[in-house]
Scaffold this motif. Structure first.
Motif, mmCIF file in Angstrom:
data_model
loop_
_atom_site.group_PDB
_atom_site.id
_atom_site.type_symbol
_atom_site.label_atom_id
_atom_site.label_comp_id
_atom_site.label_asym_id
_atom_site.label_seq_id
_atom_site.Cartn_x
_atom_site.Cartn_y
_atom_site.Cartn_z
ATOM 1 N N LYS A 126 0.920 0.854 -7.692
ATOM 2 C CA LYS A 126 0.636 2.069 -6.746
ATOM 3 C C LYS A 126 0.463 1.395 -5.125
ATOM 4 C CE LYS A 126 -1.808 5.148 -9.817
ATOM 5 N NZ LYS A 126 -3.128 5.729 -10.318
ATOM 6 N N LEU A 127 -0.002 0.161 -5.127
ATOM 7 C CA LEU A 127 -0.089 -0.410 -3.926
ATOM 8 C C LEU A 127 1.273 -0.824 -3.514
ATOM 9 C CD1 LEU A 127 -1.592 -1.781 -1.454
ATOM 10 C CD2 LEU A 127 -1.791 -3.744 -2.687
ATOM 11 N N ALA A 128 2.044 -1.062 -4.093
ATOM 12 C CA ALA A 128 3.604 -1.406 -3.897
ATOM 13 C C ALA A 128 4.305 -0.282 -3.370
ATOM 14 C CB ALA A 128 4.482 -1.959 -4.874
ATOM 15 N N VAL A 133 6.471 3.462 1.005
ATOM 16 C CA VAL A 133 6.388 4.741 1.541
ATOM 17 C C VAL A 133 5.878 4.359 3.144
ATOM 18 C CG1 VAL A 133 5.316 6.978 1.930
ATOM 19 C CG2 VAL A 133 6.014 5.915 -0.385
ATOM 20 N N GLY A 134 4.940 3.616 3.520
ATOM 21 C CA GLY A 134 4.439 3.351 4.773
ATOM 22 C C GLY A 134 5.235 2.669 5.730
ATOM 23 N N GLY A 135 5.991 1.528 4.978
ATOM 24 C CA GLY A 135 6.975 0.651 5.629
ATOM 25 C C GLY A 135 8.198 1.632 6.277
ATOM 26 N N TRP A 136 8.494 2.644 5.131
ATOM 27 C CA TRP A 136 9.793 3.324 5.362
ATOM 28 C C TRP A 136 9.478 4.256 6.690
ATOM 29 C CZ3 TRP A 136 10.621 8.677 5.199
ATOM 30 C CH2 TRP A 136 11.807 9.034 5.428
ATOM 31 N N ALA A 137 8.110 5.052 6.579
ATOM 32 C CA ALA A 137 7.682 5.691 7.527
ATOM 33 C C ALA A 137 7.711 5.299 8.835
ATOM 34 C CB ALA A 137 6.537 6.433 7.183
ATOM 35 N N LEU A 173 5.673 2.068 17.473
ATOM 36 C CA LEU A 173 4.799 3.585 17.461
ATOM 37 C C LEU A 173 4.791 3.719 16.170
ATOM 38 C CD1 LEU A 173 3.989 6.226 18.691
ATOM 39 C CD2 LEU A 173 6.479 6.811 18.668
ATOM 40 N N GLY A 174 5.819 3.555 15.410
ATOM 41 C CA GLY A 174 5.804 4.005 14.016
ATOM 42 C C GLY A 174 4.463 3.151 13.253
ATOM 43 N N LEU A 175 4.553 1.876 13.408
ATOM 44 C CA LEU A 175 3.523 1.176 12.898
ATOM 45 C C LEU A 175 2.141 1.362 13.285
ATOM 46 C CD1 LEU A 175 5.311 -2.382 13.351
ATOM 47 C CD2 LEU A 175 4.895 -1.210 11.023
ATOM 48 N N ALA A 176 1.994 1.867 14.521
ATOM 49 C CA ALA A 176 0.704 2.361 15.066
ATOM 50 C C ALA A 176 0.215 3.742 14.462
ATOM 51 C CB ALA A 176 0.723 2.381 16.474
ATOM 52 N N ALA A 177 1.079 4.498 14.137
ATOM 53 C CA ALA A 177 1.001 5.762 13.800
ATOM 54 C C ALA A 177 0.767 5.670 12.103
ATOM 55 C CB ALA A 177 2.360 6.723 13.672
ATOM 56 N N VAL A 178 1.439 4.713 11.345
ATOM 57 C CA VAL A 178 1.080 4.668 10.153
ATOM 58 C C VAL A 178 -0.471 3.749 9.750
ATOM 59 C CG1 VAL A 178 1.702 3.456 7.913
ATOM 60 C CG2 VAL A 178 3.193 4.507 9.298
ATOM 61 N N GLY A 179 -0.676 3.032 10.677
ATOM 62 C CA GLY A 179 -1.927 2.292 10.662
ATOM 63 C C GLY A 179 -3.095 3.178 11.167
ATOM 64 N N ILE A 180 -2.866 4.057 12.129
ATOM 65 C CA ILE A 180 -4.087 4.860 12.345
ATOM 66 C C ILE A 180 -4.351 6.088 11.318
ATOM 67 C CG2 ILE A 180 -4.846 6.946 13.971
ATOM 68 C CD1 ILE A 180 -3.498 4.964 16.114
ATOM 69 N N GLY A 181 -2.921 6.345 10.587
ATOM 70 C CA GLY A 181 -3.138 7.532 9.494
ATOM 71 C C GLY A 181 -3.844 6.779 8.580
ATOM 72 N N VAL A 182 -3.699 5.538 8.055
ATOM 73 C CA VAL A 182 -4.384 4.829 6.961
ATOM 74 C C VAL A 182 -5.947 4.674 7.277
ATOM 75 C CG1 VAL A 182 -4.465 2.438 5.509
ATOM 76 C CG2 VAL A 182 -2.378 3.686 6.050
ATOM 77 N N PHE A 183 -6.329 4.366 8.666
ATOM 78 C CA PHE A 183 -7.583 4.053 8.958
ATOM 79 C C PHE A 183 -8.446 5.473 8.993
ATOM 80 C CE2 PHE A 183 -10.629 4.595 12.305
ATOM 81 C CZ PHE A 183 -11.377 3.328 12.259
ATOM 82 N N VAL A 184 -7.879 6.590 9.295
ATOM 83 C CA VAL A 184 -8.362 7.852 9.106
ATOM 84 C C VAL A 184 -8.731 8.274 7.664
ATOM 85 C CG1 VAL A 184 -8.299 10.217 9.631
ATOM 86 C CG2 VAL A 184 -7.806 8.749 11.367
ATOM 87 N N TYR A 185 -7.816 7.661 6.821
ATOM 88 C CA TYR A 185 -7.953 8.133 5.428
ATOM 89 C C TYR A 185 -8.873 7.342 4.979
ATOM 90 C CZ TYR A 185 -6.834 8.152 0.547
ATOM 91 O OH TYR A 185 -6.854 8.327 -0.695
ATOM 92 N N LYS A 186 -9.122 6.064 5.136
ATOM 93 C CA LYS A 186 -10.120 5.101 4.591
ATOM 94 C C LYS A 186 -11.463 5.342 5.330
ATOM 95 C CE LYS A 186 -9.405 1.673 2.896
ATOM 96 N NZ LYS A 186 -9.573 1.226 1.362
ATOM 97 N N ALA A 187 -11.421 5.902 6.632
ATOM 98 C CA ALA A 187 -12.785 6.343 7.150
ATOM 99 C C ALA A 187 -13.532 7.651 6.668
ATOM 100 C CB ALA A 187 -12.747 6.480 8.671
#
Length: 274
Positions: A126-128, A133-137, A173-187
């Protein structure tokens, strides 16, 4: 109940990503090589016919301009230089190029998985898939929908450096968007899963939208270039990159699941029967 019960193999589905960084790198290189070759296959059969059509348009325009210049100046400018690599060589070479690119992405993918497994309880497969998905996005989708790929006959050679840096900015920009999305999900770990997903995706879309507004647009497509061919080329380019990331994620997940399977299933069955 015996220790080696039939139910015990199912526990492997929840096993986190195991193995040393070296093991993960080997896994990533193998998955990346396979993914790159499959992406090259898609590019060969889907993308290359569109490239040939675009090159034919470019050559026809160049011939027309040369004929016009010759008739105006009254003399010939000589034969055009032959390309260093023929189209046949380019078509075959993309398998080598994408194979090497896939291995490079696979190594980065493995390093990211090694880092990410410290902060998640997801199983290895699941992590893979989540990382793929995150890398592609981040690396494909966000830059593509701001600065989509263009065929050879489109684009001003004098602006290639500017367009390259804009593409790099779109990747960041894409890396920042994915990173912030994951951060919000984890928070929002204490909230409902659906709400966390909505919030994470919403943060991703918001950051990407703001970046799209701030980044300048680029439109160098000539008015007489066939719109159908342009979009077919872009769809083929997106399919090629999507194949690379999908196969990388699924390949890494499959290798991970294979590595964590029960090592002696026959012995377990004998022990259970006894």
């Amino acid at each position: 109940m015996p220790l080696n019960s039939p139910a015990s193999p199912t526990l492997s589905a929840a096993v986190p990503l195991l193995g040393s960084l070296k093991t993960l790198l080997i896994r990533g290189l193998l998955a990346g090589l396979i993914a790159g070759l499959l992406a090259g296959t898609v590019g060969y059969f889907v993308g290359e016919p569109k490239v040939d059509a675009a090159i034919a348009i470019e050559e026809a325009n160049s011939a027309a301009e040369a004929a016009h210049a010759e008739s105006t100046a009254g003399h010939s400018h000589g034969d055009e230089e032959e390309p260093l690599v023929s189209r046949t060589g380019q078509k075959a070479g993309q398998f080598l190029a994408l194979g090497l690119a896939g291995m490079a992405f696979g190594a980065i993918f493995a390093a990211a998985a090694h880092f990410a497994r410290r902060y998640t309880t997801l199983s290895g497969p699941k992590l893979a898939i989540g990382l793929a998905v995150g890398g592609w996005a981040a690396i494909v989708a966000v830059p593509f929908f701001k600065y989509p790929a263009n065929p050879p006959a489109v684009g001003d050679p004098e602006t290639i450096n500017d367009r390259t840096w804009l593409w790099v900015a779109a990747v960041l920009l894409g890396l920042a968007a994915v990173g912030i999305g994951v951060f919000v999900y984890k928070a929002l770990a204490a909230q409902l899963e659906t709400f966390r997903l909505i919030a994470g995706v919403g943060a991703f879309v918001l950051i990407a939208a703001v970046g799209y507004i701030l980044l300048p647009g680029v439109n160098e497509v000539k008015a007489d270039f066939p719109a159908t061919l342009l979009w077919q080329f872009r769809a083929a380019s997106l399919a090629e990159s999507a194949t690379l990331w999908a196969c990388l994620g699924l390949g890494f997940a499959a290798l991970t699941e294979f590595a964590t399977r029960p090592s002696t299933p026959v012995r377990e069955q004998v022990a259970t029967a006894g």
